[in-house]
Design a protein around this motif. Structure first.
Motif, PDB file in Angstrom:
ATOM      1  N   ALA A  75       0.919  -1.105  -0.293  1.00 18.87           N
ATOM      2  CA  ALA A  75       0.079   0.107  -0.017  1.00 18.87           C
ATOM      3  C   ALA A  75       0.563   1.377  -0.090  1.00 18.87           C
ATOM      4  O   ALA A  75       0.332   2.300  -0.861  1.00 18.87           O
ATOM      5  N   GLY A  76       2.487   1.082   0.654  1.00 22.83           N
ATOM      6  CA  GLY A  76       2.554   2.248   0.871  1.00 22.83           C
ATOM      7  C   GLY A  76       3.534   2.526  -0.831  1.00 22.83           C
ATOM      8  O   GLY A  76       3.580   3.510  -0.587  1.00 22.83           O
ATOM      9  N   VAL A  77       4.061   1.428  -1.766  1.00 22.59           N
ATOM     10  CA  VAL A  77       4.933   1.747  -2.791  1.00 22.59           C
ATOM     11  C   VAL A  77       3.346   2.260  -4.142  1.00 22.59           C
ATOM     12  O   VAL A  77       3.925   2.825  -4.338  1.00 22.59           O
ATOM     13  N   TRP A  78       2.193   1.695  -3.736  1.00 23.53           N
ATOM     14  CA  TRP A  78       1.442   2.027  -4.983  1.00 23.53           C
ATOM     15  C   TRP A  78       1.148   3.945  -4.338  1.00 23.53           C
ATOM     16  O   TRP A  78       0.902   4.336  -4.984  1.00 23.53           O
ATOM     17  N   ALA A  79       0.528   4.034  -3.025  1.00 26.58           N
ATOM     18  CA  ALA A  79       0.354   5.175  -2.861  1.00 26.58           C
ATOM     19  C   ALA A  79       1.847   6.116  -2.769  1.00 26.58           C
ATOM     20  O   ALA A  79       1.278   7.557  -3.395  1.00 26.58           O
ATOM     21  N   THR A  80       2.706   6.108  -2.350  1.00 25.60           N
ATOM     22  CA  THR A  80       3.804   6.855  -3.606  1.00 25.60           C
ATOM     23  C   THR A  80       3.510   6.875  -4.674  1.00 25.60           C
ATOM     24  O   THR A  80       4.266   7.933  -5.171  1.00 25.60           O
ATOM     25  N   THR A  81       3.275   6.085  -5.747  1.00 27.94           N
ATOM     26  CA  THR A  81       3.536   5.354  -6.806  1.00 27.94           C
ATOM     27  C   THR A  81       2.738   6.688  -7.383  1.00 27.94           C
ATOM     28  O   THR A  81       3.023   7.776  -8.235  1.00 27.94           O
ATOM     29  N   LYS A 103       0.700  12.298 -10.076  1.00 26.84           N
ATOM     30  CA  LYS A 103       0.473  13.207  -9.637  1.00 26.84           C
ATOM     31  C   LYS A 103       1.253  14.478  -9.534  1.00 26.84           C
ATOM     32  O   LYS A 103       0.769  15.193  -9.975  1.00 26.84           O
ATOM     33  N   LEU A 104       1.991  14.782  -8.861  1.00 25.32           N
ATOM     34  CA  LEU A 104       2.822  15.357  -9.007  1.00 25.32           C
ATOM     35  C   LEU A 104       4.091  15.767 -10.421  1.00 25.32           C
ATOM     36  O   LEU A 104       3.905  17.296 -10.530  1.00 25.32           O
ATOM     37  N   GLN A 105       4.280  14.669 -10.758  1.00 24.43           N
ATOM     38  CA  GLN A 105       4.980  14.994 -12.488  1.00 24.43           C
ATOM     39  C   GLN A 105       3.893  15.409 -13.466  1.00 24.43           C
ATOM     40  O   GLN A 105       4.102  16.638 -14.258  1.00 24.43           O
TER      41      GLN A 105
END
Length: 111
Positions: free
Chosen positions: A14-20, A25-27
């Motif tokens: 879940a952490g990896v998914w959220a970070t990705t 979105k930032l990009q």
């Protein structure tokens, strides 16, 4: 022990998914990305506008042909009559002014 491993793996995923997801979105929100998106939308709008103009022109030509048939202007001319003169709708010559008595007003002249 199995439960701890399961929840640890689920949390890490879940952490990896959220970070990705956040990084993507930032990009998308960088100035370069926003400019590229705006340019793409402008190009798409231009293509749609061009297609619309071509559709309008095709409809206009079709309607002119229909009106010509209804009014009889598309019929071949009678050979006994002189050829029809056509004036251009745009680019008519300006009327000739009599320049002998014409004096233009110049508000910058000294009086």
């Amino acid at each position: 022990m199995f439960r701890r491993t399961f929840w640890f793996t689920a949390g890490a995923a879940a952490g990896v998914w959220a970070t990705t997801k956040v990084n993507r979105k930032l990009q998308q929100l960088t100035p370069e990305s926003l400019a590229a998106q705006a340019a793409n939308k402008a190009i798409d709008a231009g293509h749609k506008l061009k297609d619309f103009a071509l559709d309008v022109r095709a409809g206009m030509i079709q309607r002119e042909e229909e009106l010509g048939e209804a009014l009889g202007t598309n019929a071949p001319p009678d050979p006994e009559l002189p050829a029809q003169r056509r004036r251009p709708a745009i680019g008519r010559p300006a009327p000739v002014k009599n320049t002998r008595f014409h004096h233009s007003y110049n508000r910058n002249e000294d009086h």
